[in-house]
Design an enzyme around this catalytic site. Structure first.
Site, PDB file in Angstrom:
ATOM      1  N   GLU A   1       0.824  -1.203   0.000  1.00  0.00           N
ATOM      2  CA  GLU A   1       0.000   0.000   0.000  1.00  0.00           C
ATOM      3  C   GLU A   1       0.865   1.263   0.000  1.00  0.00           C
ATOM      4  O   GLU A   1       1.551   1.564   0.989  1.00  0.00           O
ATOM      5  CB  GLU A   1      -0.937  -0.034   1.213  1.00  0.00           C
ATOM      6  CG  GLU A   1      -1.939  -1.183   1.103  1.00  0.00           C
ATOM      7  CD  GLU A   1      -2.633  -1.518   2.410  1.00  0.00           C
ATOM      8  OE1 GLU A   1      -3.766  -2.026   2.320  1.00  0.00           O
ATOM      9  OE2 GLU A   1      -2.072  -1.303   3.486  1.00  0.00           O
TER      10      GLU A   1
ATOM     11  N   SER B   1      -6.168  -3.852  -0.806  1.00  0.00           N
ATOM     12  CA  SER B   1      -6.805  -5.129  -0.510  1.00  0.00           C
ATOM     13  C   SER B   1      -5.768  -5.996   0.179  1.00  0.00           C
ATOM     14  O   SER B   1      -4.939  -6.631  -0.485  1.00  0.00           O
ATOM     15  CB  SER B   1      -7.316  -5.800  -1.787  1.00  0.00           C
ATOM     16  OG  SER B   1      -7.713  -7.134  -1.528  1.00  0.00           O
ATOM     17  N   GLU B   2      -5.785  -6.002   1.487  1.00  0.00           N
ATOM     18  CA  GLU B   2      -4.760  -6.729   2.237  1.00  0.00           C
ATOM     19  C   GLU B   2      -4.784  -8.227   1.908  1.00  0.00           C
ATOM     20  O   GLU B   2      -3.740  -8.863   1.775  1.00  0.00           O
ATOM     21  CB  GLU B   2      -4.945  -6.512   3.741  1.00  0.00           C
ATOM     22  CG  GLU B   2      -4.613  -5.100   4.206  1.00  0.00           C
ATOM     23  CD  GLU B   2      -5.711  -4.100   3.893  1.00  0.00           C
ATOM     24  OE1 GLU B   2      -5.438  -2.877   3.904  1.00  0.00           O
ATOM     25  OE2 GLU B   2      -6.851  -4.536   3.635  1.00  0.00           O
TER      26      GLU B   2
ATOM     27  N   GLN C   1       0.153  -1.323   5.455  1.00  0.00           N
ATOM     28  CA  GLN C   1       0.476   0.041   5.872  1.00  0.00           C
ATOM     29  C   GLN C   1       0.479   0.224   7.386  1.00  0.00           C
ATOM     30  O   GLN C   1       1.317   0.954   7.934  1.00  0.00           O
ATOM     31  CB  GLN C   1      -0.516   1.014   5.232  1.00  0.00           C
ATOM     32  CG  GLN C   1      -0.065   2.448   5.249  1.00  0.00           C
ATOM     33  CD  GLN C   1      -0.928   3.299   4.340  1.00  0.00           C
ATOM     34  OE1 GLN C   1      -2.051   3.648   4.689  1.00  0.00           O
ATOM     35  NE2 GLN C   1      -0.402   3.616   3.164  1.00  0.00           N
ATOM     36  N   PHE C   2      -0.427  -0.416   8.083  1.00  0.00           N
ATOM     37  CA  PHE C   2      -0.444  -0.476   9.542  1.00  0.00           C
ATOM     38  C   PHE C   2      -0.799  -1.900   9.938  1.00  0.00           C
ATOM     39  O   PHE C   2      -1.606  -2.544   9.266  1.00  0.00           O
ATOM     40  CB  PHE C   2      -1.474   0.492  10.140  1.00  0.00           C
ATOM     41  CG  PHE C   2      -1.128   1.937   9.973  1.00  0.00           C
ATOM     42  CD1 PHE C   2      -0.388   2.616  10.937  1.00  0.00           C
ATOM     43  CD2 PHE C   2      -1.529   2.639   8.846  1.00  0.00           C
ATOM     44  CE1 PHE C   2      -0.065   3.956  10.777  1.00  0.00           C
ATOM     45  CE2 PHE C   2      -1.216   3.978   8.683  1.00  0.00           C
ATOM     46  CZ  PHE C   2      -0.468   4.640   9.652  1.00  0.00           C
ATOM     47  N   ALA C   3      -0.232  -2.379  11.038  1.00  0.00           N
ATOM     48  CA  ALA C   3      -0.534  -3.742  11.477  1.00  0.00           C
ATOM     49  C   ALA C   3      -2.024  -3.938  11.697  1.00  0.00           C
ATOM     50  O   ALA C   3      -2.550  -5.043  11.525  1.00  0.00           O
ATOM     51  CB  ALA C   3       0.233  -4.062  12.760  1.00  0.00           C
ATOM     52  N   ASP C   4      -2.722  -2.870  12.056  1.00  0.00           N
ATOM     53  CA  ASP C   4      -4.166  -2.933  12.283  1.00  0.00           C
ATOM     54  C   ASP C   4      -4.930  -3.340  11.025  1.00  0.00           C
ATOM     55  O   ASP C   4      -6.071  -3.806  11.110  1.00  0.00           O
ATOM     56  CB  ASP C   4      -4.688  -1.566  12.733  1.00  0.00           C
ATOM     57  CG  ASP C   4      -3.812  -0.904  13.783  1.00  0.00           C
ATOM     58  OD1 ASP C   4      -2.599  -0.724  13.515  1.00  0.00           O
ATOM     59  OD2 ASP C   4      -4.327  -0.558  14.851  1.00  0.00           O
ATOM     60  N   TYR C   5      -4.322  -3.141   9.860  1.00  0.00           N
ATOM     61  CA  TYR C   5      -5.008  -3.422   8.601  1.00  0.00           C
ATOM     62  C   TYR C   5      -4.864  -4.882   8.162  1.00  0.00           C
ATOM     63  O   TYR C   5      -5.390  -5.271   7.117  1.00  0.00           O
ATOM     64  CB  TYR C   5      -4.439  -2.551   7.476  1.00  0.00           C
ATOM     65  CG  TYR C   5      -4.632  -1.063   7.621  1.00  0.00           C
ATOM     66  CD1 TYR C   5      -5.404  -0.523   8.636  1.00  0.00           C
ATOM     67  CD2 TYR C   5      -4.026  -0.183   6.723  1.00  0.00           C
ATOM     68  CE1 TYR C   5      -5.561   0.848   8.759  1.00  0.00           C
ATOM     69  CE2 TYR C   5      -4.190   1.189   6.842  1.00  0.00           C
ATOM     70  CZ  TYR C   5      -4.953   1.702   7.863  1.00  0.00           C
ATOM     71  OH  TYR C   5      -5.118   3.057   7.984  1.00  0.00           O
TER      72      TYR C   5
ATOM     73  N   PRO D   1      -8.033  -8.440   7.315  1.00  0.00           N
ATOM     74  CA  PRO D   1      -8.579  -9.077   6.118  1.00  0.00           C
ATOM     75  C   PRO D   1      -7.636 -10.111   5.507  1.00  0.00           C
ATOM     76  O   PRO D   1      -8.093 -11.008   4.782  1.00  0.00           O
ATOM     77  CB  PRO D   1      -8.788  -7.887   5.159  1.00  0.00           C
ATOM     78  CG  PRO D   1      -8.959  -6.715   6.059  1.00  0.00           C
ATOM     79  CD  PRO D   1      -8.024  -6.967   7.197  1.00  0.00           C
TER      80      PRO D   1
ATOM     81  N   HIS E   1      -4.914   2.365  14.164  1.00  0.00           N
ATOM     82  CA  HIS E   1      -3.578   2.598  13.632  1.00  0.00           C
ATOM     83  C   HIS E   1      -2.477   2.324  14.660  1.00  0.00           C
ATOM     84  O   HIS E   1      -1.327   2.693  14.447  1.00  0.00           O
ATOM     85  CB  HIS E   1      -3.416   4.048  13.149  1.00  0.00           C
ATOM     86  CG  HIS E   1      -4.323   4.415  12.021  1.00  0.00           C
ATOM     87  ND1 HIS E   1      -5.639   4.750  12.213  1.00  0.00           N
ATOM     88  CD2 HIS E   1      -4.108   4.495  10.692  1.00  0.00           C
ATOM     89  CE1 HIS E   1      -6.198   5.034  11.045  1.00  0.00           C
ATOM     90  NE2 HIS E   1      -5.291   4.881  10.105  1.00  0.00           N
TER      91      HIS E   1
END
Length: 337
Positions: free
Chosen positions: A29, A59-60, A82-86, A89, A129
């Site tokens: 990303e 789209s992870e 981009q962030f571990a939180d993402y 999926p 985030h």
């Protein structure tokens, strides 16, 4: 030696490996033209071309899924979420596909894939985030999970991860991207420039995955920590004047049990510090391992210092972090038992 921030060290590791091995592909990303939201891939597309460093759709699951296919085919993809939180999926692809290819194929296929993710707080990013999900990966057989605390380790471990035949989750503490948390002033960071831990060798080198580092030797209590908490623990030991041995795990899976056991058996006491929530955090696994292997050496209960068991608080981020005061209090109370 070069004086680098962690961002620069990560970028240098990717550059070294892209030059060294044509199979290394970098994408994710905003990592191409933009150079990543934290600029870890800045300049790589311009130098190595759009076919080897490029942006992916947001789209992870698609990013990790295509990387698994590339890895099985023989490439060595390094993708950035981009962030571990993402990553949620993509969790199915990571845990059900990437981690199992070697076993499912009876060794006919491997998955030399690195998934980079900024982790933890430090930017007031709130609950979407700033999460620290390392325990979700250490629970999964077939994955390696690492989390460096210095630019030197970040470069050497990333190169080692890119050469590993199996999938590696490479978590990067965003609070340390540009400098270590000094531990004394929670809203300020000390630049890596001129900092001894910011010295990074030029060119190629590796740090073996699965080997901890002793950041401070001591005789009274062992502190097990990783990432930002390494610097917090060092500050806490200094402030409380406790003779603490600070173990930087660096690699959570595989875990360096030999170094952990030797230290706890020497000191007889153990404090565990991490930024993630307390319940079911990786500290619970560490506590169990220490109790199992060092029970007859322990002279005090094992203590854990961690984040609150609440959704990540936006406005109260600096209270959520286990700071030098909380870690220092645990050290003092442990050695006084």
């Amino acid at each position: 030696m070069s004086d680098m921030s962690m961002v620069e060290a990560i970028r240098d590791a990717l550059d070294v490996m892209m030059e060294r091995d044509h199979r290394v592909i970098v994408y994710g990303e905003d990592v191409g033209y933009f150079g990543g939201v934290f600029r870890c891939t800045q300049g790589l597309q311009e130098k190595h071309g759009r076919e080897r460093c490029f942006d992916a759709p947001i789209s992870e699951s698609g990013i990790v899924g295509t990387a698994i296919g590339m890895a099985a085919y023989g490439l060595r993809p390094c993708v950035e979420i981009q962030f571990a939180d993402y990553m949620y999926p993509a969790y199915d692809q990571i845990t059900q596909e990437a981690s199992r290819i070697r076993y499912r194929s009876n060794g006919d296929f491997t998955c030399p894939l690195v998934i980079r993710m900024p982790t933890g707080g430090g930017i007031f990013g709130g609950e979407t985030h700033s999460q620290s999900p390392e325990a979700l990966f250490t629970h999964v057989s077939g994955l390696k999970t690492v989390l460096p605390s210095t630019p030197y380790d970040a470069k050497g471990m990333l190169i080692a991860a890119l050469e590993d035949p199996d999938p590696v989750i490479f978590l990067e503490p965003k609070r340390l991207y540009h400098g270590p948390f000094d531990g004394h002033h929670e809203r300020e960071a000390v630049s890596w420039k001129g900092h001894p831990l910011g010295d990074v060798p030029e060119g190629y080198y590796t740090i073996p995955l699965g080997k901890a580092a002793i950041r401070r030797e001591g005789a009274d209590v062992t502190v097990l920590c990783y990432g930002t908490m390494v610097h917090v623990a060092l500050a806490a030991a200094e402030e409380q004047q406790v003779d603490a041995e600070i173990i930087d795990l660096r690699s959570l899976l595989p875990l360096d049990l030999e170094t952990i056991e030797a230290s706890v058996q020497k000191t007889g006491r153990c404090v565990i510090a991490h930024e993630a929530t307390l319940t079911s955090g990786f500290g619970a696994e560490l506590s169990a391992r220490v109790q199992e292997s060092c029970f007859w050496h322990l002279e005090a209960p094992i203590r854990r210092v961690a984040g609150w068991d609440v959704p990540y608080p936006h406005a109260q981020e600096w209270f959520y972090f286990p700071g030098p005061e909380r870690v220092g209090r645990a050290l003092r109370e442990t050695v006084e038992v």
